[in-house]
Scaffold this motif. Structure first.
Motif, PDB file in Angstrom:
ATOM      1  N   VAL A  15      30.910  55.132-105.014  1.00 20.15           N
ATOM      2  CA  VAL A  15      29.576  54.822-105.850  1.00 20.15           C
ATOM      3  C   VAL A  15      28.855  55.087-105.035  1.00 20.15           C
ATOM      4  O   VAL A  15      27.417  55.695-104.958  1.00 20.15           O
ATOM      5  N   ALA A  16      28.545  54.801-103.644  1.00 19.59           N
ATOM      6  CA  ALA A  16      27.876  54.521-102.690  1.00 19.59           C
ATOM      7  C   ALA A  16      27.034  55.909-102.486  1.00 19.59           C
ATOM      8  O   ALA A  16      26.140  56.834-102.488  1.00 19.59           O
ATOM      9  N   SER A  17      28.579  57.090-102.512  1.00 22.71           N
ATOM     10  CA  SER A  17      28.404  58.665-102.282  1.00 22.71           C
ATOM     11  C   SER A  17      27.365  59.209-103.370  1.00 22.71           C
ATOM     12  O   SER A  17      26.261  59.641-102.968  1.00 22.71           O
ATOM     13  N   VAL A  18      28.130  58.682-104.730  1.00 19.86           N
ATOM     14  CA  VAL A  18      26.554  59.486-106.005  1.00 19.86           C
ATOM     15  C   VAL A  18      25.669  59.500-105.601  1.00 19.86           C
ATOM     16  O   VAL A  18      25.127  59.297-105.745  1.00 19.86           O
ATOM     17  N   PRO A  51      27.431  67.680-109.968  1.00 24.71           N
ATOM     18  CA  PRO A  51      27.115  67.721-111.562  1.00 24.71           C
ATOM     19  C   PRO A  51      25.363  66.459-112.507  1.00 24.71           C
ATOM     20  O   PRO A  51      24.963  66.854-112.737  1.00 24.71           O
ATOM     21  N   VAL A  52      25.390  65.496-110.759  1.00 24.01           N
ATOM     22  CA  VAL A  52      24.645  64.212-111.461  1.00 24.01           C
ATOM     23  C   VAL A  52      23.688  64.876-110.681  1.00 24.01           C
ATOM     24  O   VAL A  52      22.450  64.915-111.179  1.00 24.01           O
ATOM     25  N   VAL A  71      35.745  63.526-103.430  1.00 26.92           N
ATOM     26  CA  VAL A  71      35.340  62.584-104.866  1.00 26.92           C
ATOM     27  C   VAL A  71      34.067  62.233-105.078  1.00 26.92           C
ATOM     28  O   VAL A  71      33.462  62.858-106.019  1.00 26.92           O
ATOM     29  N   GLY A  72      33.141  61.498-104.523  1.00 22.84           N
ATOM     30  CA  GLY A  72      31.866  61.966-104.221  1.00 22.84           C
ATOM     31  C   GLY A  72      31.510  62.649-104.782  1.00 22.84           C
ATOM     32  O   GLY A  72      30.016  62.756-105.064  1.00 22.84           O
ATOM     33  N   GLN A 118      27.153  62.339 -95.178  1.00 27.17           N
ATOM     34  CA  GLN A 118      27.788  61.071 -95.993  1.00 27.17           C
ATOM     35  C   GLN A 118      28.603  60.626 -95.792  1.00 27.17           C
ATOM     36  O   GLN A 118      29.286  59.711 -95.813  1.00 27.17           O
ATOM     37  N   LEU A 119      29.724  61.519 -95.258  1.00 29.94           N
ATOM     38  CA  LEU A 119      31.465  61.629 -94.506  1.00 29.94           C
ATOM     39  C   LEU A 119      31.119  60.734 -93.332  1.00 29.94           C
ATOM     40  O   LEU A 119      31.487  59.473 -92.696  1.00 29.94           O
TER      41      LEU A 119
END
Length: 243
Positions: A127-130, A73-74, A66-67, A182-183
């Motif tokens: 949140v951390a991933s984004v 896009p972010v 999900v992140g 990140q994973l």
């Protein structure tokens, strides 16, 4: 001069925080007794251990998926060489907000908001991933060569075609590296957020500490180290495959 000032301040900080050799020696003695109670590790309750580990892996994988989807896009919106300031500015502020708090603190907030369980852990790690991937992705986009982008624009291609053919091919391999890292990071963090009630092996570890069940604590720690070690091996192979 700067190092001397840092050393002086470190001594001052140690004095105000009551950091003394006496406390360190007492702590080493108590630590040796604590480690003695952890040997040998107790794997008799392996079902509980496996259940917690599987939940941690599920939290990490779902949060990473999900992140990463949200980070695309972010990260694009935060790239200053593609977007005007009135778009990249708020996007960068959002990324900074996501990076401001440690995942454990974010997990506490979600536990208070939506209750105990894995969902709070997933949301915290999303949140951390984004925050992490979006920042690196935006910086990677800002380092691309604009010649390829201008060449695609010169054909009259629309904006999304410019992204797909002029931007993403230049940053795809780096994005894969960010995703794998990140994973790997979420696997480690998923073992921590459980301590505050956000699911995973962390909850099992905290419960074992509360019961003074230190031989089972040792078994859990060994399992966590093994999980992270395997994750490092797999992530290393994936990175090499996309280099």
């Amino acid at each position: 001069m700067a190092f001397a000032g840092l050393a002086v301040y470190a001594l001052y900080a140690a004095s105000t925080l009551d950091i003394t050799w006496a406390r360190l020696l007492v702590g080493l003695d108590e630590g040796s007794k604590f480690l003695g109670r952890m040997v040998p590790p107790n794997f008799q309750r392996w079902e509980l251990l496996v259940e917690g580990m599987v939940e941690s892996i599920q939290i990490a994988v779902l949060a990473s998926a999900v992140g990463l989807v949200l980070s695309l896009p972010v990260g694009l919106l935060a790239a200053r060489n593609l977007m005007p300031a009135w778009v990249s500015g708020p996007a960068r502020l959002f990324v900074a907000l996501c990076r401001s708090l440690h995942p454990v603190i974010v997990a506490i907030l979600f536990v208070k908001a939506i209750g105990f369980g894995a969902m709070a852990g997933v949301m915290a790690l999303v949140v951390a991933s984004v925050g992490f991937v979006s920042k690196l992705f935006a910086e990677a986009i800002e380092e691309i060569s604009l010649k390829q982008v201008e060449a695609v624009r010169a054909t009259g291609a629309p904006f999304f075609s410019v992204l797909f053919y002029g931007v993403l091919p230049q940053v795809l391999s780096r994005f894969v590296g960010f995703a794998v890292y990140q994973l790997d990071s979420n696997l480690r963090n998923s073992t921590m957020v459980g301590i505050v009630g956000a699911g995973g092996i962390g909850g099992t570890l905290f419960a074992a500490f509360k019961r003074f069940d230190y031989d089972f604590v040792a078994a859990i720690l060994i399992a966590i180290v093994a999980l992270i070690f395997v994750s490092e091996l797999i992530s290393g192979r994936v990175r090499k495959a996309f280099q």
